[in-house]
Design a protein around this motif. Structure first.
Motif, PDB file in Angstrom:
ATOM      1  N   ASP A 133     -20.026  22.894   7.482  1.00  0.00           N
ATOM      2  CA  ASP A 133     -20.106  22.281   6.158  1.00  0.00           C
ATOM      3  C   ASP A 133     -19.014  22.813   5.237  1.00  0.00           C
ATOM      4  O   ASP A 133     -19.285  23.301   4.147  1.00  0.00           O
ATOM      5  N   ALA A 134     -17.781  22.763   5.725  1.00  0.00           N
ATOM      6  CA  ALA A 134     -16.664  23.220   4.902  1.00  0.00           C
ATOM      7  C   ALA A 134     -15.504  22.249   5.088  1.00  0.00           C
ATOM      8  O   ALA A 134     -15.588  21.325   5.884  1.00  0.00           O
ATOM      9  N   GLU A 135     -14.434  22.469   4.313  1.00  0.00           N
ATOM     10  CA  GLU A 135     -13.250  21.621   4.455  1.00  0.00           C
ATOM     11  C   GLU A 135     -12.427  22.115   5.639  1.00  0.00           C
ATOM     12  O   GLU A 135     -12.408  23.302   5.937  1.00  0.00           O
ATOM     13  N   ALA A 136     -11.726  21.183   6.286  1.00  0.00           N
ATOM     14  CA  ALA A 136     -10.800  21.611   7.331  1.00  0.00           C
ATOM     15  C   ALA A 136      -9.638  22.344   6.674  1.00  0.00           C
ATOM     16  O   ALA A 136      -9.290  22.086   5.525  1.00  0.00           O
ATOM     17  N   GLY A 137      -9.064  23.284   7.393  1.00  0.00           N
ATOM     18  CA  GLY A 137      -7.931  24.013   6.830  1.00  0.00           C
ATOM     19  C   GLY A 137      -7.964  25.475   7.238  1.00  0.00           C
ATOM     20  O   GLY A 137      -8.720  25.868   8.123  1.00  0.00           O
ATOM     21  N   SER A 138      -7.148  26.273   6.545  1.00  0.00           N
ATOM     22  CA  SER A 138      -7.029  27.689   6.909  1.00  0.00           C
ATOM     23  C   SER A 138      -7.966  28.561   6.075  1.00  0.00           C
ATOM     24  O   SER A 138      -8.197  28.277   4.896  1.00  0.00           O
ATOM     25  N   TYR A 139      -8.487  29.578   6.718  1.00  0.00           N
ATOM     26  CA  TYR A 139      -9.401  30.501   6.051  1.00  0.00           C
ATOM     27  C   TYR A 139      -9.017  31.941   6.386  1.00  0.00           C
ATOM     28  O   TYR A 139      -8.615  32.235   7.507  1.00  0.00           O
ATOM     29  N   VAL A 140      -9.154  32.798   5.367  1.00  0.00           N
ATOM     30  CA  VAL A 140      -8.996  34.221   5.617  1.00  0.00           C
ATOM     31  C   VAL A 140     -10.377  34.736   6.025  1.00  0.00           C
ATOM     32  O   VAL A 140     -11.361  34.509   5.333  1.00  0.00           O
ATOM     33  N   VAL A 141     -10.423  35.385   7.204  1.00  0.00           N
ATOM     34  CA  VAL A 141     -11.693  35.890   7.711  1.00  0.00           C
ATOM     35  C   VAL A 141     -11.805  37.374   7.369  1.00  0.00           C
ATOM     36  O   VAL A 141     -10.923  38.160   7.721  1.00  0.00           O
ATOM     37  N   VAL A 142     -12.863  37.730   6.646  1.00  0.00           N
ATOM     38  CA  VAL A 142     -13.144  39.145   6.400  1.00  0.00           C
ATOM     39  C   VAL A 142     -14.279  39.505   7.355  1.00  0.00           C
ATOM     40  O   VAL A 142     -15.412  39.051   7.184  1.00  0.00           O
ATOM     41  N   ARG A 143     -13.929  40.265   8.396  1.00  0.00           N
ATOM     42  CA  ARG A 143     -14.918  40.549   9.444  1.00  0.00           C
ATOM     43  C   ARG A 143     -15.510  41.938   9.230  1.00  0.00           C
ATOM     44  O   ARG A 143     -14.780  42.932   9.215  1.00  0.00           O
TER      45      ARG A 143
END
Lengths: 697, 106
Positions: free
Chosen positions: A481-491
């Motif tokens: 349920d999000a937009e397509a595209g780039s995400y910064v992952v904080v793991r």
């Protein structure tokens, strides 16, 4: 008696002679009357039968009227006789043919065949046959079968050959028609096969397989795709029985699947979703959707035909969607409560602020209770803030944030929160990525996760926080349920106890906690969830019992670079001037008026925006409008602020709200309008007023 | 004049007839058709007919001394009787086969 005739030399009696005479006379009479048309001539070497004139007429009629051509030839092919039909086959008259050779009427290549037919070979006398082509005078070629037989005559006469010619044109035509029909049939089969191919391609594209149970034969036809979906080994069509289709389903559900198939025979429809064992991984189970229909013959079920699709992904997405909808609903409820709760805190806190000056300094007991009351308001406000965060209605100050810079800046604080038994690892990322987020909320989120992780590692362990960049395709994005595209992952990964899937499914629910009563609010992870969702990101949780938990905060990537914006903290200053207080809640308005008065402002009150605009139009001595954002009526606080900013250049605007994010999202707040988060302290109010007036000046 | 009662049937009451023909000559065809009709009218259920085609087996002509075709021979009951011709005259056939008495003037 005639019978005595052969008994010896005895002379015939008179009666016998008379009888013979009478017979001879009768014979002559019969011949004379024309009642006889053949006579027997006793020859030394046997009897010969001679027929009289026209005695062969029945043969002639037969030969002349038969549908086969008849021709009599000499051994070198000269036509001695032919019937009308044979002449008609060649388009000639009989008269023109008698005495001519038959060879020129044949196709050139057939001359040799005819010669062989005429010569008779070794089997002279026996019937012979051959197929040849006759040439009609109009150019048509007539295929015929010739059957030849030698006419038995005396040896001293020339050989005569009789030939019957059967026209094959109709037979050929029929076989051509048959061939054409066959061809058409073949074409239809090709067409049908290509339709089946198209259907197969369509089914394949839809991720479906087809199956067909012949209930009368007890046989099963199943597409390769369906075998793959059901996890059946490729077995060809022969080996399958209807019962073999049950095997892929989970053992304890097979009876129910069978019942569904049995029921379909009566109801005519089949539609169920069940789990099948995955052939590749023993533990993995896939969901399949089976749809079918029963076809009847003579009132009895004859075929059960349908499709099967793997719906594991869809069910997963449905689960995620249900979860998202649940979170949305809980968020709505929480937000609503928080808003009203804010107003209550506002009234209590504001009243306490106003009352503070009237507490005698020497009454230590009163001071103590007063301080406790104020602390209660603050704790309530902070709790409320988390509720707002979860319900995604907090005021986010989104800006480009480099997560690694942020992490390193508050690593010390994190380490202290984790305690001595848990080590913190911050691996250096490949690159410094920026995401769009509220840095303060992000800090809070990471801190919440760290505290949760610490509690999952009661005997110590390791907490790793790292960043990465990931890109979602539209399909993947839909699943979260999000937009397509780039995400910064904080793991954020801990080496703790891990969670059961049941717990993992509920960790973001507000007030859900596995900690002992009083140890946690159950709002920490709710804040994380609400904040990330409000930032346009999403959260992934992976956890296994005994293997620790990994929580990924995925925040929208941005290529903007942060412009450090120092938070200015204006000192509390005594104010002067006239403030128009707009709030529909009379209690809140009274508290606000009291606080403003204590700060040195004079006030004018309005119950809604319309009333406020009326006052503005009449009076020119209003310096500041202090309005609630959410008010009943057609004009809300934001509209009022925009109107005032556009029409009264010298009137400053300060807005106060329990939750403001949604309204700000719609049209945006004018940049020179101060926004104050409820519940606010007198100091915060003073600072906001000062900033607003400064911006105005 | 009905003379069926005058007839002398064979031991078993059957009349055995043999007709000599020469292929499909018109008189041969006519003789077969006439004989069949006469027998049905006068000997129904009590006769058998044997047709000998002398075109096929000419040597059989010697046995019964056939000179003209068609010829009908009564084999049984004895004595042997013969009728020459196409059998178109029913009365003459019946006389020839002794089935009715011979009239004084033929």
């Amino acid at each position: 008696m005639r019978a005595d005739e052969d008994t010896g030399d005895k002379l015939p009696s008179r009666e016998q002679l008379e009888e013979r005479l009478r017979e001879a006379e009768e014979t002559l009479d019969a011949i004379r009357r024309g009642e006889v048309d053949a006579v027997v001539v006793h020859h030394p070497d046997g009897e010969r039968i001679y027929t009289l004139e026209s005695a062969d007429r029945p043969y002639r009629v037969l030969v002349e009227h038969m549908q086969e051509g008849a021709v009599t030839l000499t051994s070198d092919g000269v036509i001695l006789y032919c019937n009308r039909r044979f002449a008609a086959l060649l388009g000639l008259t009989r008269e023109s043919m008698i005495g001519r050779s038959v060879i020129p009427y044949l196709e050139r290549a057939d001359a040799r065949v005819m010669t062989e037919l005429l010569s008779g070979g070794a089997d002279a006398g026996a019937g012979r046959a051959a197929e040849v082509t006759l040439h009609r005078t109009d150019g048509h070629a007539i295929p015929v079968t010739l059957s030849a037989v030698d006419l038995p005559f005396e040896a001293d006469l020339p050989r005569i050959i009789c030939i019957i010619a059967t026209d094959l044109t109709h037979a050929r035509q029929r076989s051509h028609e048959l061939a054409a029909t066959n061809e058409q049939l073949a074409a239809e089969m090709v067409e049908r096969r290509s339709a089946e191919d198209r259907l197969a391609v369509a089914l394949d594209a839809a991720g479906m397989g087809s199956w067909d149970i012949d209930l009368e034969q007890g046989s099963v036809t199943i597409s390769r795709q369906a075998e793959v979906i059901l996890g059946l080994a490729e077995a060809g069509s022969a080996a399958r029985t209807p019962d073999s289709l049950l095997h892929p389903f989970l053992a304890h559900e097979q009876a129910e699947v069978k019942a569904a198939f049995d029921l379909a025979m009566t109801t005519g429809v089949l539609d169920f979703e069940r789990r099948v064992r995955s052939p590749s991984e023993e533990s993995a189970r896939r969901w399949v959707h089976v749809i079918g229909r029963t076809y009847h013959r003579d009132g009895l079920p004859a075929r059960l035909v349908g499709v099967v699709a793997d719906v594991t992904e869809r069910r997963l997405m449905e689960t995620q969607l249900r979860q998202a909808q649940k979170m949305e609903a809980v968020g709505q409820l929480t937000g609503g409560i928080a808003h009203d709760f804010n107003n209550l805190l506002m009234v209590i806190g504001g009243s306490l602020d106003v009352l503070e000056s009237s507490i005698p300094g020497e009454n230590a007991r009163a001071q103590r209770f007063f301080a406790a009351a104020k602390s209660g308001v603050e704790r309530g406000a902070s709790l409320n803030q988390q509720l707002l965060a979860f319900s995604r209605r907090q005021d986010l100050q989104a800006q480009p944030v480099c997560v690694d810079d942020l992490l390193r800046a508050f690593a010390t604080l994190l380490s202290r929160a984790l305690g001595e038994t848990v080590s913190l690892e911050l691996p250096q990322p490949a690159q410094r990525w920026y995401c769009r987020s509220d840095p303060h909320q992000l800090e809070t989120a990471i801190l919440n996760l760290a505290i949760n992780a610490r509690d999952a590692m009661p005997h110590g362990g390791r907490l790793t926080i790292m960043t990465a960049l990931t890109t979602l395709t539209p399909r993947e994005a839909l699943a979260v349920d999000a937009e397509a595209g780039s995400y910064v992952v904080v793991r954020v990964r801990d080496s703790g106890t891990g969670m059961t899937p049941e717990t993992a499914a509920r960790i973001f629910d507000p007030f859900f906690t596995t900690k002992a009563m009083g140890k946690g609010t159950g709002l920490g992870l709710s804040q994380v969830y609400g904040f990330v969702r409000q930032s346009g990101g999403f959260v992934n949780v992976t956890s296994e019992m005994g293997q620790g938990t990994t929580i990924d905060l995925c925040l929208p990537y941005t290529d903007e670079v942060a412009a450090a914006s120092p938070v200015t903290q204006a000192p509390t200053a005594a104010g002067d001037g006239r403030v128009l207080v707009v709030d529909d809640d009379i209690n809140v308005r009274e508290v606000s008026v009291a606080m403003l008065s204590a700060l040195g402002y004079t006030t004018v009150e309005a119950g809604d925006a319309v009333e406020a605009l009326g006052i503005l139009a009449q009076r020119s001595d209003i310096h500041v409008i202090f309005s609630d954002v959410i008010m009943p009526g057609e004009i809300n606080g934001l509209d009022l602020a925009r109107y005032v900013r556009a029409n009264y250049a010298n009137v400053a605007v300060v807005l106060a709200s329990g939750y403001t994010a949604q309204q700000r999202d719609d049209k945006g707040t004018p940049s020179d309008v101060e926004l104050l988060r409820k519940p606010y302290s007198r100091a915060a109010l003073a600072a906001a007023l000062t900033r607003a007036r400064a911006a105005q000046a | 004049m009905t003379a069926v009662e005058d007839m002398q049937p064979g031991d078993d009451g059957q009349v055995h007839l043999r007709l000599y023909v020469a292929g499909q000559t018109p008189k041969s065809l006519a003789a077969i058709a006439n004989l069949k009709r006469l027998c049905e009218e006068h000997l129904s259920g009590r006769y058998s007919i044997e047709v000998v085609d002398l075109q096929v087996t000419p040597q059989l002509a010697a046995g019964d001394q056939i000179v003209a075709v068609p010829t009908l021979i009564r084999r049984l009951p004895p004595p042997l009787r013969r009728v020459i011709g196409d059998l178109s005259n029913a009365e003459r056939v019946l006389v020839g086969l002794d089935m009715i008495p011979r009239s004084s003037t033929p």
